[in-house]
Design a protein around this motif. Structure first.
Motif, PDB file in Angstrom:
ATOM      1  N   ALA A 133      27.674 -19.824 -50.812  1.00 45.04           N
ATOM      2  CA  ALA A 133      28.389 -18.631 -51.270  1.00 45.04           C
ATOM      3  C   ALA A 133      29.134 -17.975 -50.115  1.00 45.04           C
ATOM      4  O   ALA A 133      30.278 -17.530 -50.258  1.00 45.04           O
ATOM      5  CB  ALA A 133      27.414 -17.646 -51.909  1.00 45.04           C
ATOM      6  N   SER A 134      28.499 -17.931 -48.961  1.00 46.22           N
ATOM      7  CA  SER A 134      29.133 -17.333 -47.788  1.00 46.22           C
ATOM      8  C   SER A 134      30.346 -18.129 -47.344  1.00 46.22           C
ATOM      9  O   SER A 134      31.376 -17.563 -46.968  1.00 46.22           O
ATOM     10  CB  SER A 134      28.116 -17.242 -46.646  1.00 46.22           C
ATOM     11  OG  SER A 134      28.723 -16.774 -45.460  1.00 46.22           O
ATOM     12  N   ASP A 135      30.255 -19.452 -47.420  1.00 50.20           N
ATOM     13  CA  ASP A 135      31.344 -20.300 -46.944  1.00 50.20           C
ATOM     14  C   ASP A 135      32.576 -20.252 -47.839  1.00 50.20           C
ATOM     15  O   ASP A 135      33.698 -20.445 -47.367  1.00 50.20           O
ATOM     16  CB  ASP A 135      30.868 -21.749 -46.816  1.00 50.20           C
ATOM     17  CG  ASP A 135      30.019 -21.974 -45.569  1.00 50.20           C
ATOM     18  OD1 ASP A 135      29.942 -21.042 -44.735  1.00 50.20           O
ATOM     19  OD2 ASP A 135      29.437 -23.063 -45.432  1.00 50.20           O
ATOM     20  N   ARG A 142      31.891 -11.801 -47.974  1.00 50.09           N
ATOM     21  CA  ARG A 142      30.728 -12.667 -47.780  1.00 50.09           C
ATOM     22  C   ARG A 142      29.407 -11.945 -48.049  1.00 50.09           C
ATOM     23  O   ARG A 142      28.513 -12.509 -48.684  1.00 50.09           O
ATOM     24  CB  ARG A 142      30.747 -13.243 -46.367  1.00 50.09           C
ATOM     25  CG  ARG A 142      31.759 -14.372 -46.232  1.00 50.09           C
ATOM     26  CD  ARG A 142      31.912 -14.867 -44.812  1.00 50.09           C
ATOM     27  NE  ARG A 142      32.950 -15.899 -44.744  1.00 50.09           N
ATOM     28  CZ  ARG A 142      33.524 -16.298 -43.639  1.00 50.09           C
ATOM     29  NH1 ARG A 142      33.166 -15.765 -42.476  1.00 50.09           N
ATOM     30  NH2 ARG A 142      34.455 -17.241 -43.674  1.00 50.09           N
ATOM     31  N   ALA A 143      29.263 -10.746 -47.578  1.00 54.65           N
ATOM     32  CA  ALA A 143      28.017 -10.007 -47.803  1.00 54.65           C
ATOM     33  C   ALA A 143      27.776  -9.792 -49.293  1.00 54.65           C
ATOM     34  O   ALA A 143      26.650  -9.946 -49.791  1.00 54.65           O
ATOM     35  CB  ALA A 143      28.064  -8.665 -47.077  1.00 54.65           C
ATOM     36  N   ARG A 144      28.841  -9.477 -50.005  1.00 48.60           N
ATOM     37  CA  ARG A 144      28.715  -9.276 -51.450  1.00 48.60           C
ATOM     38  C   ARG A 144      28.353 -10.574 -52.151  1.00 48.60           C
ATOM     39  O   ARG A 144      27.523 -10.575 -53.068  1.00 48.60           O
ATOM     40  CB  ARG A 144      30.023  -8.719 -52.009  1.00 48.60           C
ATOM     41  CG  ARG A 144      29.976  -8.443 -53.504  1.00 48.60           C
ATOM     42  CD  ARG A 144      31.294  -7.881 -53.992  1.00 48.60           C
ATOM     43  NE  ARG A 144      31.251  -7.608 -55.413  1.00 48.60           N
ATOM     44  CZ  ARG A 144      32.275  -7.149 -56.113  1.00 48.60           C
ATOM     45  NH1 ARG A 144      33.435  -6.907 -55.506  1.00 48.60           N
ATOM     46  NH2 ARG A 144      32.160  -6.939 -57.409  1.00 48.60           N
ATOM     47  N   ALA A 145      28.960 -11.680 -51.732  1.00 50.35           N
ATOM     48  CA  ALA A 145      28.666 -12.974 -52.354  1.00 50.35           C
ATOM     49  C   ALA A 145      27.203 -13.344 -52.162  1.00 50.35           C
ATOM     50  O   ALA A 145      26.531 -13.808 -53.098  1.00 50.35           O
ATOM     51  CB  ALA A 145      29.572 -14.049 -51.758  1.00 50.35           C
ATOM     52  N   PRO A 202      29.046 -27.831 -45.383  1.00 50.45           N
ATOM     53  CA  PRO A 202      28.634 -26.832 -44.404  1.00 50.45           C
ATOM     54  C   PRO A 202      29.545 -26.858 -43.168  1.00 50.45           C
ATOM     55  O   PRO A 202      29.968 -27.926 -42.718  1.00 50.45           O
ATOM     56  CB  PRO A 202      27.206 -27.240 -44.042  1.00 50.45           C
ATOM     57  CG  PRO A 202      26.729 -28.023 -45.212  1.00 50.45           C
ATOM     58  CD  PRO A 202      27.939 -28.735 -45.742  1.00 50.45           C
ATOM     59  N   LYS A 203      29.834 -25.690 -42.642  1.00 55.91           N
ATOM     60  CA  LYS A 203      30.679 -25.597 -41.454  1.00 55.91           C
ATOM     61  C   LYS A 203      29.881 -26.004 -40.228  1.00 55.91           C
ATOM     62  O   LYS A 203      28.720 -25.635 -40.072  1.00 55.91           O
ATOM     63  CB  LYS A 203      31.192 -24.164 -41.275  1.00 55.91           C
ATOM     64  CG  LYS A 203      32.104 -23.707 -42.409  1.00 55.91           C
ATOM     65  CD  LYS A 203      32.519 -22.264 -42.219  1.00 55.91           C
ATOM     66  CE  LYS A 203      33.441 -21.798 -43.351  1.00 55.91           C
ATOM     67  NZ  LYS A 203      33.813 -20.375 -43.221  1.00 55.91           N
TER      68      LYS A 203
END
Length: 206
Positions: A133-135, A142-145, A202-203
């Motif tokens: 979700a963050s990516d 991002r915090a909301r996701a 993933p990063k």
């Protein structure tokens, strides 16, 4: 150049919303497995184990399976992508529930423990949903996701105990076997959701 690279893996807004909804739903289903295992592992373990001191071993091997699966799951996501790894995790989640249920039916403590241990890989994948979700989210979102994925975890905390209540006596000759079949069913329901998922790998941090 930095901003271009940062946004390269971000999905369009509509696709981001769709992917987040899929992850929230998958979290609600996948996150329900640990409450089932943790709440029933000791009870079933006490009934199946020859030595009462081993009663909590099923929960312990689940935690161990989770810890040992974290790195392999992450490597698999980098090699095959998140969707493939998540699908594998859910498939193992199905088999883990079935295996644990058969351990109860056949009164095999070893088989039951193997089922709870196998569930650890699924749990490792479920814990990664928030990173997906963050990516996919824009930096400002991002915090909301991540918080939305956590809401799915709260739903899972309700679903898990309810599955236990509804299914614990489904097989009168094997108390709680139905609950682990229920755990398998939840993982099975997550499969079509995860099959529709489109998320970047993933990063890399190096």
């Amino acid at each position: 150049a930095t901003s271009t690279n940062a946004s390269a893996t971000e999905l369009p807004t509509r696709e981001t919303r769709r992917t987040l909804n899929l992850l929230i739903a998958a979290q609600s289903l996948g996150g329900a497995s640990p409450p089932i295992i943790i709440s029933l592992g000791g009870i079933v373990g006490l009934a199946l184990a020859d030595d009462p001191t081993l009663a909590t071993l099923p929960v312990s091997v689940y935690s161990l399976g989770l810890a040992l699966s974290t790195i392999p799951a992450a490597l698999l996501m980098r090699r095959l992508g998140r969707r493939a790894a998540y699908l594998l995790g859910a498939i193992l989640g199905v088999f883990s529930g079935i295996m644990a249920a058969f351990g109860i039916i056949h009164e095999s403590f070893a088989v039951f423990c193997a089922g709870t241990a196998l569930a650890g890989f699924y749990a490792a994948c479920v814990q990664n949903y928030r990173f997906a979700a963050s990516d996919i989210a824009a930096p400002s979102q991002r915090a909301r996701a991540i918080s939305q994925i956590m809401v799915g975890g709260l739903v899972a905390a309700i679903i898990g105990p309810q599955v236990v209540i509804w299914t614990r006596d489904a097989l009168p000759a094997a108390p709680f076997a139905g609950s682990f079949f229920g755990q398998a069913a939840l993982a099975l329901l997550a499969l079509p959701l995860l099959a529709k998922l489109h998320a970047p790998p993933p990063k890399r941090t190096v």
